[in-house]
Structures are given as C-alpha cells and as structure tokens.
Design a protein around this motif. Structure first.
Motif, PDB file in Angstrom:
ATOM      1  N   LEU A  68       0.823  -1.206   0.000  1.00 36.70           N
ATOM      2  CA  LEU A  68       0.000   0.000   0.000  1.00 36.70           C
ATOM      3  C   LEU A  68       0.863   1.265   0.000  1.00 36.70           C
ATOM      4  CD1 LEU A  68      -2.925   1.018   0.171  1.00 36.70           C
ATOM      5  CD2 LEU A  68      -2.709   0.973   2.645  1.00 36.70           C
ATOM      6  N   PHE A  69       1.901   1.272   0.838  1.00 31.82           N
ATOM      7  CA  PHE A  69       2.754   2.466   0.906  1.00 31.82           C
ATOM      8  C   PHE A  69       3.600   2.615  -0.366  1.00 31.82           C
ATOM      9  CE2 PHE A  69       1.913   2.512   5.509  1.00 31.82           C
ATOM     10  CZ  PHE A  69       1.723   3.861   5.681  1.00 31.82           C
ATOM     11  N   ASP A  70       4.122   1.508  -0.911  1.00 33.08           N
ATOM     12  CA  ASP A  70       4.908   1.611  -2.148  1.00 33.08           C
ATOM     13  C   ASP A  70       4.033   2.104  -3.311  1.00 33.08           C
ATOM     14  OD1 ASP A  70       7.188   0.849  -0.897  1.00 33.08           O
ATOM     15  OD2 ASP A  70       7.134  -1.234  -1.562  1.00 33.08           O
ATOM     16  N   THR A  71       2.811   1.590  -3.385  1.00 31.96           N
ATOM     17  CA  THR A  71       1.895   2.069  -4.426  1.00 31.96           C
ATOM     18  C   THR A  71       1.567   3.550  -4.228  1.00 31.96           C
ATOM     19  OG1 THR A  71       0.910  -0.151  -4.485  1.00 31.96           O
ATOM     20  CG2 THR A  71      -0.308   1.599  -5.549  1.00 31.96           C
ATOM     21  N   SER A  72       1.418   3.941  -2.972  1.00 32.77           N
ATOM     22  CA  SER A  72       1.158   5.354  -2.684  1.00 32.77           C
ATOM     23  C   SER A  72       2.331   6.231  -3.105  1.00 32.77           C
ATOM     24  CB  SER A  72       0.875   5.539  -1.192  1.00 32.77           C
ATOM     25  OG  SER A  72      -0.242   4.786  -0.788  1.00 32.77           O
ATOM     26  N   THR A  73       3.574   5.708  -2.934  1.00 33.07           N
ATOM     27  CA  THR A  73       4.751   6.486  -3.350  1.00 33.07           C
ATOM     28  C   THR A  73       4.743   6.720  -4.856  1.00 33.07           C
ATOM     29  OG1 THR A  73       5.999   5.505  -1.535  1.00 33.07           O
ATOM     30  CG2 THR A  73       7.250   6.582  -3.268  1.00 33.07           C
ATOM     31  N   VAL A  74       4.378   5.668  -5.610  1.00 31.17           N
ATOM     32  CA  VAL A  74       4.309   5.816  -7.072  1.00 31.17           C
ATOM     33  C   VAL A  74       3.292   6.900  -7.447  1.00 31.17           C
ATOM     34  CG1 VAL A  74       3.766   4.635  -9.219  1.00 31.17           C
ATOM     35  CG2 VAL A  74       5.039   3.428  -7.442  1.00 31.17           C
ATOM     36  N   SER A  75       2.133   6.872  -6.796  1.00 31.81           N
ATOM     37  CA  SER A  75       1.109   7.880  -7.090  1.00 31.81           C
ATOM     38  C   SER A  75       1.531   9.249  -6.570  1.00 31.81           C
ATOM     39  CB  SER A  75      -0.220   7.475  -6.451  1.00 31.81           C
ATOM     40  OG  SER A  75      -0.624   6.198  -6.889  1.00 31.81           O
ATOM     41  N   LEU A  76       2.261   9.221  -5.456  1.00 36.44           N
ATOM     42  CA  LEU A  76       2.648  10.479  -4.819  1.00 36.44           C
ATOM     43  C   LEU A  76       3.557  11.322  -5.713  1.00 36.44           C
ATOM     44  CD1 LEU A  76       2.452  11.929  -2.034  1.00 36.44           C
ATOM     45  CD2 LEU A  76       4.614  10.848  -1.469  1.00 36.44           C
ATOM     46  N   LEU A 207       5.168   0.830 -13.344  1.00 35.09           N
ATOM     47  CA  LEU A 207       5.727   0.894 -11.992  1.00 35.09           C
ATOM     48  C   LEU A 207       4.801   0.210 -10.982  1.00 35.09           C
ATOM     49  CD1 LEU A 207       7.001   4.605 -12.072  1.00 35.09           C
ATOM     50  CD2 LEU A 207       8.407   2.529 -12.052  1.00 35.09           C
ATOM     51  N   ILE A 208       3.502   0.446 -11.090  1.00 41.91           N
ATOM     52  CA  ILE A 208       2.561  -0.182 -10.155  1.00 41.91           C
ATOM     53  C   ILE A 208       2.500  -1.687 -10.376  1.00 41.91           C
ATOM     54  CG2 ILE A 208       0.113  -0.317  -9.545  1.00 41.91           C
ATOM     55  CD1 ILE A 208      -0.077   2.663  -9.940  1.00 41.91           C
ATOM     56  N   THR A 209       2.588  -2.105 -11.642  1.00 42.34           N
ATOM     57  CA  THR A 209       2.601  -3.545 -11.933  1.00 42.34           C
ATOM     58  C   THR A 209       3.824  -4.210 -11.310  1.00 42.34           C
ATOM     59  OG1 THR A 209       1.434  -3.154 -14.013  1.00 42.34           O
ATOM     60  CG2 THR A 209       2.589  -5.251 -13.783  1.00 42.34           C
ATOM     61  N   ASP A 210       4.989  -3.561 -11.405  1.00 41.14           N
ATOM     62  CA  ASP A 210       6.207  -4.122 -10.804  1.00 41.14           C
ATOM     63  C   ASP A 210       6.071  -4.240  -9.284  1.00 41.14           C
ATOM     64  OD1 ASP A 210       7.287  -4.260 -13.301  1.00 41.14           O
ATOM     65  OD2 ASP A 210       8.443  -2.399 -13.125  1.00 41.14           O
ATOM     66  N   VAL A 211       5.515  -3.212  -8.658  1.00 43.10           N
ATOM     67  CA  VAL A 211       5.336  -3.254  -7.199  1.00 43.10           C
ATOM     68  C   VAL A 211       4.369  -4.372  -6.807  1.00 43.10           C
ATOM     69  CG1 VAL A 211       4.429  -1.964  -5.226  1.00 43.10           C
ATOM     70  CG2 VAL A 211       5.896  -0.817  -6.886  1.00 43.10           C
ATOM     71  N   SER A 212       3.306  -4.550  -7.576  1.00 39.33           N
ATOM     72  CA  SER A 212       2.313  -5.594  -7.265  1.00 39.33           C
ATOM     73  C   SER A 212       2.914  -6.991  -7.454  1.00 39.33           C
ATOM     74  CB  SER A 212       1.078  -5.428  -8.154  1.00 39.33           C
ATOM     75  OG  SER A 212       0.511  -4.150  -7.976  1.00 39.33           O
ATOM     76  N   GLU A 213       3.725  -7.156  -8.515  1.00 41.04           N
ATOM     77  CA  GLU A 213       4.355  -8.461  -8.736  1.00 41.04           C
ATOM     78  C   GLU A 213       5.333  -8.800  -7.614  1.00 41.04           C
ATOM     79  OE1 GLU A 213       6.124  -8.217 -12.546  1.00 41.04           O
ATOM     80  OE2 GLU A 213       4.250  -8.556 -13.649  1.00 41.04           O
ATOM     81  N   ASP A 214       6.057  -7.801  -7.123  1.00 39.94           N
ATOM     82  CA  ASP A 214       6.960  -8.044  -5.994  1.00 39.94           C
ATOM     83  C   ASP A 214       6.192  -8.509  -4.765  1.00 39.94           C
ATOM     84  OD1 ASP A 214       9.017  -7.299  -7.599  1.00 39.94           O
ATOM     85  OD2 ASP A 214       9.168  -5.262  -6.813  1.00 39.94           O
ATOM     86  N   TYR A 215       4.996  -7.942  -4.557  1.00 40.55           N
ATOM     87  CA  TYR A 215       4.183  -8.364  -3.405  1.00 40.55           C
ATOM     88  C   TYR A 215       3.664  -9.792  -3.583  1.00 40.55           C
ATOM     89  CZ  TYR A 215      -0.056  -8.776  -0.586  1.00 40.55           C
ATOM     90  OH  TYR A 215      -1.035  -9.225   0.262  1.00 40.55           O
ATOM     91  N   LEU A 216       3.197 -10.120  -4.785  1.00 42.80           N
ATOM     92  CA  LEU A 216       2.641 -11.456  -5.019  1.00 42.80           C
ATOM     93  C   LEU A 216       3.729 -12.527  -4.960  1.00 42.80           C
ATOM     94  CD1 LEU A 216       0.146 -10.631  -7.917  1.00 42.80           C
ATOM     95  CD2 LEU A 216      -0.402 -11.101  -5.518  1.00 42.80           C
ATOM     96  N   GLU A 217       4.923 -12.195  -5.446  1.00 42.72           N
ATOM     97  CA  GLU A 217       6.014 -13.174  -5.449  1.00 42.72           C
ATOM     98  C   GLU A 217       6.881 -13.093  -4.199  1.00 42.72           C
ATOM     99  OE1 GLU A 217       8.120 -12.525  -9.049  1.00 42.72           O
ATOM    100  OE2 GLU A 217       6.365 -12.861 -10.335  1.00 42.72           O
ATOM    101  N   LYS A 218       6.493 -12.236  -3.271  1.00 38.70           N
ATOM    102  CA  LYS A 218       7.174 -12.106  -1.971  1.00 38.70           C
ATOM    103  C   LYS A 218       8.670 -11.870  -2.128  1.00 38.70           C
ATOM    104  CE  LYS A 218       3.788 -15.018   0.411  1.00 38.70           C
ATOM    105  NZ  LYS A 218       3.548 -16.208   1.230  1.00 38.70           N
ATOM    106  N   ARG A 219       9.007 -10.853  -2.898  1.00 41.51           N
ATOM    107  CA  ARG A 219      10.406 -10.504  -3.123  1.00 41.51           C
ATOM    108  C   ARG A 219      10.567  -8.997  -2.999  1.00 41.51           C
ATOM    109  NH1 ARG A 219      10.773 -11.339  -9.707  1.00 41.51           N
ATOM    110  NH2 ARG A 219       9.370  -9.612 -10.239  1.00 41.51           N
TER     111      ARG A 219
END
Length: 504
Positions: A68-76, A207-219
């Motif tokens: 949530l915070f990483d996605t917020s940074t991208v939008s921020l 950028l948001i897709t990359d952040v989401s993939e990192d969360y799903l793949e736990k990396r």
C-alpha cells in the motif's frame, strides 16, 4: 544571500495574504469563512473515516501495508508533479505582489527565495491533501510503527521530488536566459514540466505492476521511485534517513544557487494575430483572454493532452479542453482596467456575458478542429463528445465564478488557490452526498444544473457589488468606514516609523 531577509519578506507577504486576500470578495463574510472551514473539516473527517474502516482488516498484514505504501509512493510522485505544475502556473504572473517589496533593501534572489517558500508551502498543502487520510489511518491502526513507513514512503519522497523539480525548473530558467528567451521563460518552463508529468504518467502503470508483482512473489526489488523505502528496509533507518537528508540538502543548495539574481519581467500578453475577419466579432475582453500568456500555457497543455487521450482511448479526448478554463481564473481582474475607462459602465449581466463569451470563443477555437479529428479517427468518441463539451462549459462557469468571488488583487495567486480549494471541497462533498443518496442520473444532472445556475447568479451579484464599490471612493463609505477604528494611513499621522500604506 541572506535567508533572514527572505523570511522577513515571506512574513510580509503573509500579512498581505491575511489582511487583503482573506477580506476580499466572499471571504469578507465571517459566516462564509466558518462554513468553509466546517466543510473542509467535514470532508477531511469523511476521508479519514473511510480509509480507516477500509484498512482495518489489514492491520496485521505487514506485507499488504508495504504494498500500500509503495503504491502510494508511485502515485505520490505524480501528485507532487501536478501540484508543482499547478503552483507554477498560478505564480507565473504574480509580479504584482513583487511590487510590494520594491521599497525594501532586498536583492532579486532574496525576493525569489521568499516566493519559493510560498510555492513550497502551497505544493506541500496540495500534495498532503491527497495522502492525509492514509497517513491518519496508518497512525490510528499501526500506532508508532507507522511513523517510519510514513517517513520513508510519503514525507521524504515528497520532499525529494519537490526539490528535484525545483532544480530542473531553475536549470530551465538558466537555459532560456542563455538563448535569449527570458521574457517567456516561465511559459516555456511550465510547458517542459507538463511534458515531464505526461512522461511519468505513461510509466505509472508499469511501476505499479512491478510493485504488485513483488508483493505477489514475496520478493524485494529495487525501483528508483521507491528508493527511500527500499534503502530503509535494506540498510536500516539511520543510513537511509541520513542519505535522504543529505540529498535534500544538496538539492536545496542547488535550487538556491541556480535561482536567478536578476528579476526578468515576464510577458503578460503574447502577440497573437487572428487576421482581420475574426476582429469584427471579437471585443477587448476576448483579446484580453486570447493573448494572455497563461492562455497559451493552457492551449499547449490541451493539445498535448488531447493527443495523449486520443492514443490511449481511456477517456473522451474532448475532456482535455477543460484545461483551457485556467485562463478564466484571472479574467475578471485582468479586464478591470477596461471597466475603468470613462463611459464604459454597463450592467453586471452584460459584463458577465462578455467574460463567459471570451472563454466560449476560446473553447470553440479548439473544439471545432478537435471534433473534426475525432470524426476522422474515432467516430465513437465523436458521438460521445456531448457530455465532455457540457463539462467544459461547466468549467467555464466555475472558473468565471472563482475569478469574481475570489478576485486576485495584485495578481496574487493565493485568492485563486483559495477559490479552487473551496470549489474542490464543495464538489467533493456534493459527489459524496449524491453517491450516498444514490439518486437517478436525471436527478444528479438536475442538481449539477442547479449548481451552475446558482454560480451564475452569485457571480453576477459579485460583479454588481464590485462595480458599486469601485464607482465610490475607496474607504470613504460603507463597510470600510464603519469597521475602521484607526487612521487610514498611520505612517502619515503618527510619529512612529513609516509603514507602507499598501498593506492597510
């Protein structure tokens, strides 16, 4: 350069803001001020409560909070760029406020730094509004553990993004000066900053897709936009905080060093020629808007946004014409010299009609070729252009009302900023109310139509009052005399030090 003197000028401008801007137009009324503050507090409470109940189920999922915070940074980053661009557009013709400081022992660089302080504060307010609900909800749900996340994902990215944009803006100003374009440096720099906003917005989905993939793949993977948060987790709080503060200090020094020491007056109007035929149908109000430098900024932004939306096919491209309404924010005060010419007195309705006609002419100049392009390229978008054009006309009514109700005396951008904020709060509360009531579409359109009609009536009443006060000697009748408790100009009557009468 003496920062202490810049801070003193910033305080002087604040006095001007408090004494003149907050007592002009509709803000002269105390009940209106109380109502506006209450509405803003209500909207803030609704946003925070909604975010709190939405995030309550995630209180134990730290990975989800990081996403949530990483996605917020991208939008921020995009939000800060938009706020920076909006503030620069509002401040681009604010030279009238600089005249307040011409009698003070200041260098032009110190004046510029004082303005930078206000620009930074305004940008911080705009950026903070978008993320205050997330920050408050995180503090309520996570307690003190939320402070490092807010610092690494919100506060430091906002600070670094703003300072980086400031360095780029000052570098552009230097560049335009070197090639002899100083008189339109502000316009050119704003257009380049708009290009950066468009370029980043194109990259946001990736950028948001990359952040989401990192969360799903736990990396955990490095991304430049979340550098502070990544460093915070990899190297610890102290090294990451020290590095960010050091970088911010370097960017701040660069911004101050690159700030021009010589003030160059920006061209208020551009030499725009439309041939002889249109001249028969255009009056002075129309030319005042068409040749305004801020209108040229809105025009270039509109063309770029129209091309972007035509290629993306996400939103009807005709909505890009709403950007043209920016020129109407200063239209009432910009045309005041025309109304001061002897023998030009006319009715408030006619003045309002001239103000709106100028914006409609500008809208038509861009709508006709835009519709022609859509007819050739995308017939579905052409058929569905009606609501977008009606929305742009609503934007004309709104900006005209703001320019009258919140008059920008001495070209100050604070009045316009307050007007936009007040309309933004009212629009947000109305949208939330209509959503809760779940009214049918025809009822929602009726409410919006009634709001536009009320804006027109209120704007005409504002013109009537403004013209009535202007025709009388300032400060000799009415409210000014009844509320006055001291001499008009203390500098002329007292034995104390001379005080500039422009602030009284």
């Amino acid at each position: 350069m003496r920062l202490r003197h810049s801070a003193a000028l910033a305080r002087l401008l604040f006095v001007f803001f408090r004494r003149r801007v907050l007592k002009m137009g509709v803000l002269r009324s105390t009940p209106v001020k109380v109502f506006a503050l209450s509405a803003a507090a209500l909207l803030l409470g609704v946003l925070c409560a909604s975010a709190y109940f939405f995030l309550k189920s995630l209180v134990d999922d730290m990975a989800a909070w990081r996403l949530l915070f990483d996605t917020s940074t991208v939008s921020l980053v995009l939000w800060v760029q938009i706020a920076f661009l909006l503030v620069k557009v509002l401040f681009i013709n604010a030279e009238g406020m600089l005249t307040l400081s011409y009698q003070l022992p200041l260098t032009n660089r110190e004046r510029s730094v004082a303005f930078l302080m206000y620009e930074a504060g305004t940008t911080g307010i705009v950026a903070g509004v978008g993320f205050v609900s997330l920050a408050v909800s995180a503090l309520l749900l996570l307690g003190p553990d939320a402070v490092p996340r807010i610092t690494a994902s919100i506060i430091l990215p906002v600070l670094l993004t703003y300072l980086a944009l400031s360095v780029v803006y000052q570098l552009l100003a230097r560049l335009w000066g070197l090639i002899g374009l100083s008189r339109i440096a502000g316009v050119l720099s704003v257009l380049v900053m708009f290009g950066l906003v468009v370029l980043y917005s194109v990259q946001m989905r990736t950028l948001i897709t990359d952040v989401s993939e990192d969360y799903l793949e736990k990396r955990t993977r490095y991304s430049w936009v979340t550098s502070v948060s990544w460093s915070w987790h990899r190297y610890g709080a102290v090294p990451a905080l020290a590095g960010a503060v050091l970088l911010a200090a370097v960017l701040m020094v660069l911004t101050l060093a690159l700030t021009p020491n010589q003030h160059v007056r920006q061209s208020r109007f551009l030499n725009v020629s439309m041939g002889r035929l249109p001249g028969r149908f255009l009056n002075a109000y129309d030319w005042c808007l068409l040749r305004n430098s801020q209108t040229s900024i809105g025009a270039v932004m509109t063309v770029a946004l129209f091309a972007y939306l035509t290629l993306r096919s996400a939103v009807n491209p005709m909505w890009s014409l709403a950007v043209l309404s920016l020129g109407g924010l200063y239209q009432f005060t910009a045309t005041q010299p025309l109304r001061m010419i002897p023998g030009t007195a006319t009715s408030p309705w006619r003045i309002y009609g001239r103000l709106v006609k100028a914006q409609v002419v500008l809208l038509v100049l861009f709508a006709v070729p835009g519709l022609a392009i859509l007819l050739a390229a995308d017939r579905d978008a052409f058929v569905q252009s009606g609501p977008a054009l009606l929305g742009c006309l609503g934007g004309v009514v709104m900006t005209t009302c703001i320019s009258i109700v919140f008059p920008a005396e001495k070209d100050n951008p604070f009045s316009v900023f307050l007007g936009l904020s007040a309309f933004g709060v009212a629009f947000a509360l109305a949208a939330i109310g209509l959503g809760l009531l779940n009214l049918p579409p025809w009822a929602a359109r009726g409410v919006l139509g009634g709001a536009c009609a009320l804006s027109v009536w209120y704007a005409v009443q504002g013109i009537r009052i403004s013209e009535s006060r202007r025709r009388n000697d300032k400060g000799t009748v009415g409210h000014d005399v009844r509320s006055r408790v001291g001499p008009v100009d203390p500098g002329d009557r007292g034995d104390g030090p001379s005080v500039s009468h422009v602030l009284n």
